[in-house]
Write a protein that holds these residues in place. Structure first.
Motif, PDB file in Angstrom:
ATOM      1  N   GLU A 102      39.384   9.563   5.181  1.00 18.05           N
ATOM      2  CA  GLU A 102      39.703   8.461   6.079  1.00 18.05           C
ATOM      3  C   GLU A 102      41.114   8.600   6.631  1.00 18.05           C
ATOM      4  OE1 GLU A 102      37.784   4.328   5.369  1.00 18.05           O
ATOM      5  OE2 GLU A 102      38.275   5.118   3.396  1.00 18.05           O
ATOM      6  N   THR A 106      42.104   9.053  10.428  1.00 14.13           N
ATOM      7  CA  THR A 106      42.987   8.091  11.091  1.00 14.13           C
ATOM      8  C   THR A 106      44.095   8.799  11.854  1.00 14.13           C
ATOM      9  OG1 THR A 106      42.535   6.431   9.397  1.00 14.13           O
ATOM     10  CG2 THR A 106      44.512   6.127  10.719  1.00 14.13           C
ATOM     11  N   GLY A 119      38.523   1.375  19.708  1.00 16.49           N
ATOM     12  CA  GLY A 119      37.303   1.093  18.954  1.00 16.49           C
ATOM     13  C   GLY A 119      36.216   2.126  19.104  1.00 16.49           C
ATOM     14  N   THR A 122      35.208   4.391  14.262  1.00 16.55           N
ATOM     15  CA  THR A 122      35.509   3.570  13.087  1.00 16.55           C
ATOM     16  C   THR A 122      34.937   4.259  11.853  1.00 16.55           C
ATOM     17  OG1 THR A 122      33.483   2.257  13.363  1.00 16.55           O
ATOM     18  CG2 THR A 122      35.501   1.405  14.394  1.00 16.55           C
ATOM     19  N   THR A 123      35.424   3.875  10.689  1.00 16.37           N
ATOM     20  CA  THR A 123      34.928   4.438   9.436  1.00 16.37           C
ATOM     21  C   THR A 123      34.616   3.304   8.464  1.00 16.37           C
ATOM     22  OG1 THR A 123      37.156   4.638   8.518  1.00 16.37           O
ATOM     23  CG2 THR A 123      36.294   6.538   9.715  1.00 16.37           C
ATOM     24  N   ARG A 124      33.708   3.572   7.576  1.00 18.59           N
ATOM     25  CA  ARG A 124      33.395   2.631   6.501  1.00 18.59           C
ATOM     26  C   ARG A 124      32.740   3.406   5.364  1.00 18.59           C
ATOM     27  NH1 ARG A 124      29.117   2.387   9.999  1.00 18.59           N
ATOM     28  NH2 ARG A 124      27.021   2.147   9.079  1.00 18.59           N
ATOM     29  N   HIS A 135      31.121   5.299  18.583  1.00 17.26           N
ATOM     30  CA  HIS A 135      30.502   4.249  19.380  1.00 17.26           C
ATOM     31  C   HIS A 135      30.261   4.720  20.823  1.00 17.26           C
ATOM     32  CE1 HIS A 135      30.935   1.173  16.229  1.00 17.26           C
ATOM     33  NE2 HIS A 135      32.059   1.804  15.931  1.00 17.26           N
ATOM     34  N   GLN A 234      28.789  -2.687  19.006  1.00 17.97           N
ATOM     35  CA  GLN A 234      28.992  -2.035  17.710  1.00 17.97           C
ATOM     36  C   GLN A 234      27.739  -1.330  17.221  1.00 17.97           C
ATOM     37  OE1 GLN A 234      30.956  -4.461  14.699  1.00 17.97           O
ATOM     38  NE2 GLN A 234      31.779  -5.807  16.289  1.00 17.97           N
ATOM     39  N   ARG A 237      25.749   3.311  18.457  1.00 19.74           N
ATOM     40  CA  ARG A 237      26.662   4.241  17.786  1.00 19.74           C
ATOM     41  C   ARG A 237      25.887   5.443  17.248  1.00 19.74           C
ATOM     42  NH1 ARG A 237      24.488   0.818  14.240  1.00 19.74           N
ATOM     43  NH2 ARG A 237      24.256   1.481  12.064  1.00 19.74           N
TER      44      ARG A 237
END
Length: 250
Positions: A102, A106, A119, A122-124, A135, A234, A237
């Motif tokens: 991550e 970043t 946007g 993104t990461t999760r 996206h 969102q 993606r």
């Protein structure tokens, strides 16, 4: 006239009272031991389940040791040993692979931030591993599976950054229906977008094709509500999921 003294009768069986008390205490003692052994077995099972739950997300146990037996089989003559750890526990100041990835991502996004809308990436963390979401706003035109030219540089750096390990590329859309000459439904669109990103990662990076799989999920795996414009944005993606378990890529 003197009274005759009465001779007291001596009870020769009073020892039976003490013996009965002793037997009762001994019985109670063994009952307590038996109850303690049963309680310890339950606690052992609870501790094993808790440890398994805590370590599985980190991939600390080997795949074949996800449910280590608490008792040996009757015919087993060898002593069961704990499974070897797949990775050391993170020390103070040491990052887990997911967190390190991550941070690297970043920094990569900041370097190329001027080329993509806000946007776009993104990461999760998901149960399977680390998910990198690309996206639509930064990578595809509406209703198209052709990757935008301006996003090629960051995709190239991303391909060079991703380790040569199992990953899955997933295409997702919102719930707005589509019917064009190229795509008759969101299934085709999501699958084509996933395939386009997977092909680009293979061309620009050092990932082995055997480690990559691609699939389309249409609108059926949303991360936000489709009732709003922002939520639908969102949901449109492509997720690159860096998998912890090699079996999950199949």
């Amino acid at each position: 006239m003197s009274r005759k003294k009465k001779h007291e009768h001596v009870n020769h069986e009073r020892w039976l009272v003490s013996y009965a008390d002793f037997i009762t205490l001994l019985f109670a003692f063994f009952v307590v031991l038996f109850a303690s052994s049963q309680s310890d077995r339950k606690k052992q099972a609870q501790v094993a389940a808790a440890m398994q739950t805590a370590f599985t997300p980190l991939g600390s146990f080997e795949a074949h040791a996800k449910t280590p037996p608490l008792e040996q089989a009757p015919s087993a003559a060898t002593v069961t040993r704990p499974a070897a750890l797949a990775m050391p526990f993170p020390q103070i100041g040491q990052l887990t692979p997911e967190r390190e990835m991550e941070d690297r991502l970043t920094r990569l996004i900041k370097e190329a931030g001027a080329r993509l809308p806000a946007g776009s990436v993104t990461t999760r963390v998901v149960p399977e591993g680390l998910a990198i979401s690309l996206h639509e706003i930064g990578f595809f035109a509406s209703g198209s599976a052709e990757v935008r030219n301006e996003s090629i540089p960051i995709l190239t750096k991303l391909a060079e950054t991703i380790p040569n390990a199992p990953l899955r590329v997933e295409g997702h859309t919102d719930n707005m229906p589509i019917h064009t000459a190229q795509f008759s439904s969101n299934w085709e669109l999501s699958t084509a977008r996933a395939s386009a990103i997977a092909r680009l990662l293979l061309e620009r990076g050092s990932i082995r094709p055997a480690n990559v799989s691609a699939s389309g999920y249409a609108e059926y795996h949303p991360v936000a509500s489709n009732a709003t414009v922002e939520g639908r944005s969102q949901n449109r993606r492509v997720d690159i999921i860096l998998l912890r378990d090699r079996e999950a890529s199949r």
